[in-house]
Design a protein around this motif. Structure first.
Motif, PDB file in Angstrom:
ATOM      1  N   UNK A 202      45.921  46.686  35.801  1.00  0.00           N
ATOM      2  CA  UNK A 202      45.778  45.465  35.011  1.00  0.00           C
ATOM      3  C   UNK A 202      44.913  44.442  35.737  1.00  0.00           C
ATOM      4  N   UNK A 203      45.220  44.200  37.024  1.00  0.00           N
ATOM      5  CA  UNK A 203      44.481  43.193  37.798  1.00  0.00           C
ATOM      6  C   UNK A 203      43.016  43.595  37.950  1.00  0.00           C
ATOM      7  N   UNK A 204      42.770  44.849  38.286  1.00  0.00           N
ATOM      8  CA  UNK A 204      41.391  45.294  38.488  1.00  0.00           C
ATOM      9  C   UNK A 204      40.579  45.257  37.201  1.00  0.00           C
ATOM     10  N   UNK A 205      41.206  45.612  36.095  1.00  0.00           N
ATOM     11  CA  UNK A 205      40.500  45.557  34.812  1.00  0.00           C
ATOM     12  C   UNK A 205      40.137  44.126  34.448  1.00  0.00           C
ATOM     13  N   UNK A 206      41.033  43.212  34.742  1.00  0.00           N
ATOM     14  CA  UNK A 206      40.748  41.796  34.465  1.00  0.00           C
ATOM     15  C   UNK A 206      39.553  41.323  35.294  1.00  0.00           C
ATOM     16  N   UNK A 207      39.541  41.660  36.585  1.00  0.00           N
ATOM     17  CA  UNK A 207      38.433  41.244  37.448  1.00  0.00           C
ATOM     18  C   UNK A 207      37.121  41.888  36.989  1.00  0.00           C
ATOM     19  N   UNK A 208      37.173  43.158  36.609  1.00  0.00           N
ATOM     20  CA  UNK A 208      35.969  43.820  36.113  1.00  0.00           C
ATOM     21  C   UNK A 208      35.452  43.191  34.832  1.00  0.00           C
ATOM     22  N   UNK A 209      36.373  42.796  33.944  1.00  0.00           N
ATOM     23  CA  UNK A 209      35.969  42.125  32.711  1.00  0.00           C
ATOM     24  C   UNK A 209      35.301  40.789  32.984  1.00  0.00           C
ATOM     25  N   UNK A 210      35.830  40.041  33.958  1.00  0.00           N
ATOM     26  CA  UNK A 210      35.218  38.754  34.334  1.00  0.00           C
ATOM     27  C   UNK A 210      33.804  38.975  34.860  1.00  0.00           C
ATOM     28  N   UNK A 211      33.625  39.995  35.698  1.00  0.00           N
ATOM     29  CA  UNK A 211      32.287  40.307  36.223  1.00  0.00           C
ATOM     30  C   UNK A 211      31.319  40.653  35.093  1.00  0.00           C
ATOM     31  N   UNK A 212      31.796  41.432  34.118  1.00  0.00           N
ATOM     32  CA  UNK A 212      30.935  41.809  32.994  1.00  0.00           C
ATOM     33  C   UNK A 212      30.506  40.584  32.194  1.00  0.00           C
ATOM     34  N   UNK A 213      31.440  39.691  31.929  1.00  0.00           N
ATOM     35  CA  UNK A 213      31.109  38.483  31.168  1.00  0.00           C
ATOM     36  C   UNK A 213      30.126  37.595  31.926  1.00  0.00           C
ATOM     37  N   UNK A 214      30.370  37.419  33.235  1.00  0.00           N
ATOM     38  CA  UNK A 214      29.465  36.589  34.031  1.00  0.00           C
ATOM     39  C   UNK A 214      28.069  37.205  34.079  1.00  0.00           C
ATOM     40  N   UNK A 215      28.016  38.528  34.251  1.00  0.00           N
ATOM     41  CA  UNK A 215      26.716  39.186  34.288  1.00  0.00           C
ATOM     42  C   UNK A 215      25.967  39.055  32.983  1.00  0.00           C
TER      43      UNK A 215
END
Length: 758
Positions: free
Chosen positions: A538-551
Motif C-alpha cells: 500500500x505504502x509503496x504504491x502510494x509513493x509510486x503514484x505520487x511520482x507518476x503524478x509529479x512526473x
C-alpha cells in the motif's frame, strides 16, 4: 461520452464502475491453467522460489493485450516471451552494480516507451517486458555464475513458451474463434446502441443524458467495427483470398455499418417526430419494434459467438406487422379528415411514414443477417446472401525506421512520454536501490504502470491503481492472517487470479483490488512474507503514484487544452468532407463508394474529439479553462454528423427529378461556413460573420409548402396513386427538414467557436 460530473466522490466512484459486458470467464480459466502448472510443478518439486520465475513469465506473457486473429496473438506472445527472457538476462547482468543498473534502466524504459509508436500491441508487449525488467532487477536477478543464470533464463523462456503453446493449441482446434467473437461483439454493441436510440428518441425529458449515452454507444460500435475489419483483413491477406466463411463474416461486418447508419437516421427522425402530437398515436408500436430489433441483434450476437444455427425472429415480425397495421389505420383517419389537416401538420405525416418504412427495412435487414448467420454456422451458401462487398481500404504501413525518424523529436507526444517515463522510472529505481525501503521496486512498478502520455490518463490510472491497491491490500492482509495452510493459500491465490482476469476487461480498478491480495498471497507462498507485505504494498504504491503524478505534471507536460483546437479543426474538416460528398450525390445522383470511407473517418474523428475532451476533464482546473463551450461544440458537431447521415440514408430514395435551385446556393454557403470555422480553430482567430443562410431556407420552405398544398388537394380528390407531386413531397420534405437542422447546428457551432476565440 462519459459523464461530466467531476465532483470528487462521483468521479472516484466512476473509476470503479463496471463497463457493459460479461466477465471473460474463458480468460480467467486460461489464467488458472497458465499459472497453475508452473506453481504446481514448483510445489511438487520443492522448488517454489525457482518456479516463481517461470510463473511470472507465463503470467506476463498471458497478459499481453491483443484483440485479433490467432496469428497476431501468437506473434505478440512469442515476442513477449523473447522480451521477458531478454529483460531477465539484462537485469541479471547489471543487478550487482548500481551505477550500471541505473543507466541500463533508463535505456530499457526509454526504448520500451518508444515501442508505443508502433501500436497498441507493441505498447502492451513493451509494458510487460518493462515490468519483468523491474521485478527481475529487484527480486530475482543476481549474477553469481553462468550456470544459474542460464537455468533462470531457461525457466523464463519455458514460462512464456508454456503460455504461447496454449494459444497455438487453440489455434489448431478453433482457428476461426477470434474472427467469430469480434463479429459477435459488433452485434452485441449494436444491440445496446439500438436500445439507447429508442430511449433517446422516445424520452424527450431525459434527452440530454440519453444523448451522451447514445453517442458513447455509437463510439463503441465504431471501435468494434474497426477492430472487426482489421481482423478480417489480417486473415484475408494471409489466406490471399476469402473463403466462404470469410465472405459471410465480411457481409455481417459491413451490415453492422449499414445498420448503424440507419439507426442514426432513425434516431434523428424520432427526435423530430416526438415534438408533435401525431407521433404519440404510434409511439407504443414504434417502441415495441425497436425493442425487438435490439433483442434480435443480441440473439444474432449469441448465435455467432456460440455457434447456434437458428435465430427466431417471430416476435420482431409480429411487432412490425402491428406497426404497419396501426400506420394504415392512422393514415386513413388523417386523410379522411383532410379538410381539417393543416399544411404545417403534413410534414409530420411524411416523417411518421418514413419512420415506419425505416423500421420495416431494418427488420428485413436483420432477417437477411439471420440467414447469413445460419449459413455461416452450417457451412452453407445461398445465392440470396451473396453481395458485392469489400472492406474499407487499409492505410499503407510505414517502415519501423521511418516511424522512429518522424517521432524522434520533442514535437512528438510519444517521444516526450518515453523520455518522461524513463526519467521517472529511473529515479524511482534509484530511490529503491539507495534507501532502506523494503520491496521498494513496488514504487518503481507503480510509477511505470501509472504514468501515461497525458496528465488525465495518468491521474485516472493513478487513482485506480492506488485506491485499488489500498482496498486490495486490506483484503490481502486479512487473508494472510486467516490462512496458514500453503494449500489453502495456493487455492485462494488461483481463485483471486481467476476472478481478476475475468473482470479485467470490465474494470481495471476491480482487477487491481483482486490482483493485489493475489500477489500478497503469492509472496507468502514463496517466502512467508507475513501480513506486513500488504502494508508495504500500500505504502509503496502510494509513493509510486505520487511520482507518476509529479512526473506527468512537471516533465514536458502535454496539456489537452493546447492540442484540442487542432483536433476540433480536424474533426470539422472530416465532417465537412462527408457533407460535401453527400450533397454532391444529391445534386448529381450517383452511387459513390467513397462516402462510406468519408463517413467512417468522420465518425472516428468525432470519437477522437470526444476522447480528447474527456482527457481534458482530468487535467488540473487551472489548465482546463472553460469546458462548457468545448463540450457544446463537440455535441453539435456530432448532431451535424447525425443530420448528414440522415441525408445520406434518405438519398437512397432520391430520384433527382425534382430539384430546388436554392439547394446548391444553400449548401455552398454551408460548406464555406464550415471551412471558415475550421480555419478559425486552426489559426486561433474569430470566424467570419455568417452568410444569409435563413434567406435560402425561407425560399425552400415556401416551395415545400406549395408542394404540400398541391398534395393535400390531390388527397381531397381521392387521389391515392403515386403522382409526381407525392414523389416530390416524399423526396423534398425530409431533405428540407435536415437542412434546416443543419443550419441551426452550424449557427450554434459558429457562436461557440467565436466565444472560444475571444
Amino acid at each position: 461520452m462519459q459523464s461530466t460530473d467531476k465532483r470528487p466522490l462521483s468521479w472516484l466512484l466512476q473509476q470503479f464502475q463496471l463497463k457493459p459486458g460479461k466477465p471473460a470467464i474463458f480468460s480467467g480459466l486460461r489464467s488458472l491453467v497458465i499459472l497453475g502448472v508452473p506453481i504446481g510443478i514448483g510445489i511438487i518439486t520443492n522448488h517454489a522460489a525457482d518456479s516463481a520465475i517461470a510463473t511470472m513469465a507465463a503470467w506476463f506473457v498471458g497478459m499481453v493485450n491483443v484483440d485479433g486473429a490467432y496469428r497476431q496473438r501468437a506473434t505478440a506472445m512469442i515476442a513477449a516471451t523473447i522480451g521477458v527472457t531478454l529483460m531477465f538476462l539484462i537485469a541479471s547482468l547489471v543487478s550487482n552494480n548500481i551505477w550500471l543498473a541505473i543507466p541500463t534502466t533508463f535505456l530499457v524504459i526509454f526504448i520500451a516507451g518508444l515501442a508505443s509508436l508502433y501500436g497498441n500491441v507493441a505498447a502492451s508487449v513493451s509494458l510487460i517486458t518493462s515490468i519483468m525488467f523491474v521485478i527481475s532487477l529487484a527480486k530475482f536477478a543476481s549474477f553469481s555464475n553462468w550456470s544459474t543464470l542460464i537455468l533462470h533464463c531457461a525457466l523464463c523462456l519455458a514460462g512464456g513458451a508454456w503460455t504461447s503453446a496454449l494459444l497455438l493449441g487453440l489455434w489448431v482446434v478453433r482457428p476461426d474463434v477470434p474472427a467469430m467473437q469480434i463479429v459477435a461483439n459488433c452485434y452485441l454493441s449494436l444491440s445496446q446502441f439500438v436500445n439507447l436510440a429508442s430511449q433517446r428518441g422516445l424520452n424527450p425529458d431525459e434527452r440530454q443524458e440519453l444523448t451522451q449515452r447514445f453517442l458513447q454507444a455509437q463510439d463503441t460500435v465504431i471501435q468494434d467495427l474497426t477492430s472487426a475489419r482489421s481482423v478480417w483483413t489480417t486473415i484475408w491477406t494471409r489466406q490471399r483470398g476469402a473463403s466462404l466463411r470469410g465472405n459471410q463474416l465480411l457481409v455481417l461486418i459491413e451490415d453492422v455499418n449499414q445498420i448503424v447508419n440507419s439507426v442514426v437516421a432513425l434516431s434523428e427522425l424520432l427526435a423530430i417526430a416526438s415534438e408533435h402530437q401525431l407521433f404519440y398515436r404510434l409511439q407504443a408500436e414504434i417502441q415495441q419494434v425497436i425493442e425487438q430489433l435490439a433483442i434480435a441483434l443480441q440473439m444474432l450476437s449469441e448465435a455467432i459467438a456460440k455457434g447456434k444455427n437458428s435465430v427466431h425472429l417471430g416476435d420482431l415480425d409480429r411487432t412490425v406487422e402491428a406497426l404497419e397495421h396501426q400506420w394504415q389505420v392512422l393514415r386513413a383517419q388523417v386523410f379522411n379528415q383532410t379538410i381539417n389537416l393543416q399544411i404545417d401538420e403534413y410534414p409530420d405525416v411524411v416523417n411518421i411514414r418514413k419512420i415506419t418504412a425505416s423500421l420495416t427495412k431494418l427488420a428485413q435487414q436483420i432477417h437477411d443477417d439471420a440467414d447469413v448467420v445460419t449459413d455461416l454456422i452450417q457451412g452453407k451458401q445461398r445465392s440470396t446472401t451473396q453481395r458485392d462487398i469489400s472492406p474499407l481500404a487499409q492505410p499503407e504501413p510505414t517502415t519501423i525506421v521511418d516511424t522512429l525518424r518522424q517521432n524522434f523529436t520533442f514535437e512528438s507526444v510519444l517521444f516526450r512520454h518515453a523520455l518522461r517515463l524513463a526519467l521517472i522510472v529511473t529515479f524511482a529505481q534509484f530511490l529503491a536501490s539507495v534507501l532502506p525501503i523494503p520491496r521498494g521496486y513496488w514504487i518503481t512498478l507503480t510509477a511505470l504502470v501509472a504514468l501515461k502520455p497525458n496528465f488525465g490518463g495518468t491521474s485516472e490510472m493513478t487513482v485506480q491503481r492506488v485506491v485499488g491497491t489500498i482496498l486490495g491490500g486490506i483484503v490481502g492482509i486479512a487473508l494472510v492472517l486467516l490462512l496458514k495452510n500453503p494449500l489453502a493459500i495456493a487455492v485462494c491465490f488461483l481463485l483471486l487470479v481467476f476472478v481478476a482476469m475475468s473482470v479485467r476487461s470490465l474494470s481495471y480498478s476491480i482487477f487491481i483490488i483482486l490482483l493485489t491480495p493475489a500477489i500478497i498471497l503469492l509472496l507468502n507462498l514463496i517466502n512467508a512474507g507475513g501480513w506486513e507485505v500488504g502494508v508495504l504494498r500500500i505504502v509503496d504504491s502510494f509513493l509510486g503514484g505520487v511520482l507518476a503524478l509529479l512526473g506527468s505534471y512537471l516533465l514536458f507536460p502535454s496539456w489537452e487544452r493546447q492540442k484540442l483546437p487542432a483536433q476540433l479543426e480536424k474533426t470539422i474538416r472530416a465532417n465537412l468532407a462527408y457533407f460535401q460528398q453527400v450533397i454532391a450525390n444529391y445534386l448529381h445522383p450517383q452511387q459513390d463508394e467513397s462516402i462510406n470511407m468519408l463517413r467512417h473517418q468522420a465518425a472516428l474523428e468525432n470519437a477522437n474529439a470526444n476522447a480528447a475532451a474527456q482527457r481534458l476533464f482530468s487535467e488540473p482546473r487551472h489548465i482546463q479553462g472553460e469546458i462548457e463551450p468545448i463540450m457544446t461544440l463537440i455535441t453539435y458537431i456530432r448532431s451535424f454528423f447525425s443530420s448528414v447521415t440522415t441525408l445520406a440514408e434518405h438519398q437512397r430514395e432520391f430520384s433527382g427529378e425534382y430539384q430546388f435551385p436554392e439547394l446548391n446556393l444553400l449548401t455552398d454557403s454551408i460548406i464555406q461556413v464550415l471551412e471558415n470555422l475550421a480555419n478559425a480553430l486552426g489559426q486561433g482567430q474569430p470566424p467570419q460573420a455568417l452568410p444569409a443562410l435563413d434567406s435560402y431556407l425561407e425560399v425552400i420552405h415556401n416551395q415545400i409548402e406549395q408542394l404540400h398544398t398541391a398534395r393535400l388537394s390531390e388527397i381531397a380528390t381521392n387521389s391515392r396513386t403515386l403522382t409526381s407531386t407525392l414523389q416530390a413531397v416524399r423526396e423534398q420534405t425530409p431533405l428540407f427538414t435536415e437542412l434546416e437542422r443543419i443550419v441551426n447546428e452550424i449557427k450554434v457551432m459558429h457562436c461557440v467557436i467565436a466565444r472560444l476565440q475571444e
